[in-house]
Design a protein around this motif. Sequence first.
Motif, short mmCIF file in Angstrom:
data_model
loop_
_atom_site.label_atom_id
_atom_site.label_comp_id
_atom_site.label_asym_id
_atom_site.label_seq_id
_atom_site.Cartn_x
_atom_site.Cartn_y
_atom_site.Cartn_z
N PHE A 1 0.83 -1.21 0.00
CA PHE A 1 0.00 0.00 0.00
C PHE A 1 0.86 1.26 0.00
O PHE A 1 1.74 1.39 0.86
CB PHE A 1 -0.84 0.10 1.29
CG PHE A 1 -1.66 -1.10 1.63
CD1 PHE A 1 -2.20 -1.93 0.67
CD2 PHE A 1 -1.91 -1.38 2.98
CE1 PHE A 1 -2.98 -3.02 1.02
CE2 PHE A 1 -2.69 -2.48 3.34
CZ PHE A 1 -3.22 -3.30 2.37
N LEU B 1 -1.73 9.03 -2.18
CA LEU B 1 -1.60 8.97 -3.63
C LEU B 1 -0.84 10.17 -4.19
O LEU B 1 -1.25 10.76 -5.19
CB LEU B 1 -2.97 8.85 -4.27
CG LEU B 1 -3.63 7.48 -4.10
CD1 LEU B 1 -4.99 7.43 -4.76
CD2 LEU B 1 -2.72 6.40 -4.66
N PRO C 1 3.08 6.38 -4.52
CA PRO C 1 2.60 5.28 -5.37
C PRO C 1 3.72 4.70 -6.24
O PRO C 1 3.78 3.48 -6.43
CB PRO C 1 1.52 5.94 -6.25
CG PRO C 1 1.11 7.16 -5.51
CD PRO C 1 2.33 7.64 -4.76
N GLU D 1 -4.33 0.74 -3.66
CA GLU D 1 -4.20 2.15 -3.28
C GLU D 1 -5.53 2.78 -2.93
O GLU D 1 -5.60 3.98 -2.70
CB GLU D 1 -3.49 2.94 -4.40
CG GLU D 1 -4.20 2.84 -5.74
CD GLU D 1 -3.56 3.69 -6.85
OE1 GLU D 1 -2.31 3.79 -6.91
OE2 GLU D 1 -4.33 4.28 -7.64
#
Lengths: 485, 485
Positions: free
Chosen positions: A393, A397, A402, A425
Amino acid sequence: MKDEDFASFAKKNHFIWGPEPEIYGGSAGLYSYGLNGKLLKNKIENRFREIFILNDFWEIETPLITPEAVWNASGHLEKFVDKILVCSKCNSMVRADNFIEKQLKIDASSFTDKKILETVTKKNLKCPRCNGRFLEEVRHFNLMMKTNLGFEDAYIRPETATTTYLPFKNFYDFFRKKLPFGVFQIGKAFRNEVSPRQNILRMREFTQAEAQLFIFENEKNKFSKIKNILEESLPLIPVKARKKRNATIKQALKEKWILNKALAWAIWLSYEYALSLGIPKNRIRFRQHAKEEMAHYAEDAWDLEVRTENYGWIEVIGNHDRGNFDLKQHGKFSGQNMSAEGKVPGIVEIAAGIDRLFFCLIENSYVSENVNGRKRAVLKFKPKVAPIQAAVFPLQLKDKLPELARKIYLDLKNFFPGFTIIYDEAGSIGKRYRRMDEVGTPFCITIDYDSLKDKDVTIRDRDSMKQKRVKIIDLPAVLSVGLSK
Amino acid sequence: MKDEDFASFAKKNHFIWGPEPEIYGGSAGLYSYGLNGKLLKNKIENRFREIFILNDFWEIETPLITPEAVWNASGHLEKFVDKILVCSKCNSMVRADNFIEKQLKIDASSFTDKKILETVTKKNLKCPRCNGRFLEEVRHFNLMMKTNLGFEDAYIRPETATTTYLPFKNFYDFFRKKLPFGVFQIGKAFRNEVSPRQNILRMREFTQAEAQLFIFENEKNKFSKIKNILEESLPLIPVKARKKRNATIKQALKEKWILNKALAWAIWLSYEYALSLGIPKNRIRFRQHAKEEMAHYAEDAWDLEVRTENYGWIEVIGNHDRGNFDLKQHGKFSGQNMSAEGKVPGIVEIAAGIDRLFFCLIENSYVSENVNGRKRAVLKFKPKVAPIQAAVFPLQLKDKLPELARKIYLDLKNFFPGFTIIYDEAGSIGKRYRRMDEVGTPFCITIDYDSLKDKDVTIRDRDSMKQKRVKIIDLPAVLSVGLSK
């Protein structure tokens, strides 16, 4: 976990969908394995492969559709039938043996048609739905699904076993005319059950993993692989003893509970398999079939049963000494020579129901905990059997989180080819943890702002819910240890 | 390798047996994967899994038996038929389109029943077997195999694709309402071919691996994964260009040969898969379907074709832009909402024939060499795709050689869980080498008397036939390198 809970829990978490096809209203006895379910099912099947290959079995794959002649020889055309009573008024049907047993509390499983009709008349049994009289005939409903090859009648196999016996002469060539040898098949089988029920426990289409040991009748008691496991203990319910006895294999053979060494080894192998999946020892027992209960081909039969919360003890793996019934029959009906060194070999079979193992694994792994006043549902699978081994994870974002998470995810995927690693995510970290708990993922890895500068991540353990920091470079080693269980 | 050679080579080496069941005389179009064949087939399927999961597809498994309603919606009940002419004299049947095409050298694939009968009369076409007249009717022979669920009509699926579309709403939930997403299914499909032929190329029961990308119609040309592969080159035969063009994906999109970016990515992915199995580049091309040739659901179609020695170029993987035909139809027929954000998504499909890949792999890997005046048949598979990765041989069956060989074999088996290692002690070392050459095993390891004192063994390379000594302790490392190819 309750029956209904199982269905809704399995559906919600994309383990099992159905009855399928859902959008067309569903057809009884048909289910799909959803995206998480299929991952788990593959692991259950691959575990079977691993264990049986390690024990010198080889895999084959035969057609599912089979000409009629095969089922004539095997006895399925004649004996694989349900006997049905039809109501003269409302046309509804009941299975004669079950119905009589329920009404009169007697075992009607071996009743002839005549005996069934006599019993109905004598006891004045009526249709349970409308109280109408039954027609004075017993209909035979064959459980095999019929279809065509070209314009000829054919059947979709009701078991993998028979289809694994047919190429015997090819095996004999492959193994250079040396018995014993073992062959297995994992695949679909089909039964047109009159009343499919209990979700994936009694389906019309299901998956079997069936291993067959080909061995001369007079060698069954000289089976040398038994040597290493004589002191292993098994939870047995022999017909003679009438209750559960934890006995060593040596003892069970000495007491003549188990017919021979080859069958004892097969029973042990089925136990090894079930335990390796993570089914707890105290939920497994082996129940021997009484003479009346045995299938027409069996000489001795021991079911590996698992205790479920919904249905008590259920049969999950059947271990059978089939004598040499099968090869004899196919030799006779095909006119081919099915013998080796002048003798027709016998067969010892280990027949596992993959869907039932799947059900038992979920039911037995399910734990509902109270954490800070909130319910936490978690499937405590063995780490290497879980559908997903690890989830990665990014905390947020943005700010390259990410990108780093995705890189770690791809690296782990490449490092662990046999395992399932996912990237997620969507939603808060807490939500993502809960999703992974519900499908039994042992490890969640979170990439946060500290990861960017310290090159470390958080690993969260499913069972203890404890989190610890681990250097990114050490992740494969740390996970390897955790996933070896 | 010649057609007949393929069948006998595949049978002799326990790749393919059949037509099955052999002992009952065999039924056209049914084959089994033998003990070596199943190992290879599993590797072909697992490679599909690996590549598609790495590209974010998820696997599911649906029932094979499907109620009639599904095939009404999909168009299979109406359109999945062969049109048949029956001889009035000898009752033999011919497929009308093939027959007319053969007799008159014209394309009859889109002829109506009326046109067929007119053509037969006008050209005075007669039964090819007895020269009798045909009955004045065209029979429609549906290729789907019919069976029952309970007492209701049902069909065994003729493709996995449609069964993968039905749970769309479940996918949509799983992927948290975010398109595009990909799902695949590997499994059996069934077609009652009027004339099954060419061994495993046209069977009545076969295995498909079909991946489906669900994507909005207006997103197909914005597909972001295309970015990394724009400069990749593909061997294309666009309908417009009428001949093979090696073009980059960028160029193919600019010329509008390929309908959109999502389909271009699918074509590339199918190429990646075929290459990773070891099918040589110069034996692969992509042929675009002309409008008339396309299936009723397709908007653009590109077949990955492989050149075989027996049949020239054959279709092995079909890449289709199916528009949003499927979800629209199932929405309409089921009355369920199959849309997302108010739109019915489209589908791009990658449909691989596992049996055909199997055939092409064996045919393309086969080499017959002359070694010291003797024929050596060898399958030069990529090491990690081969059915068996390594075989362990004791030189003799005495003096503790089998014990040491068996220990090395078990250690290697544990070290390489995804690979197949076997132990073989039967026959001379030369014979054992030849057996392994014929099934394409890249490495043979022989344990001899020196092994006992020097703790080393001989590794023999399949392709060069060279042997070298390696310390037992270094075996895993040496094999890891060799098997990484």
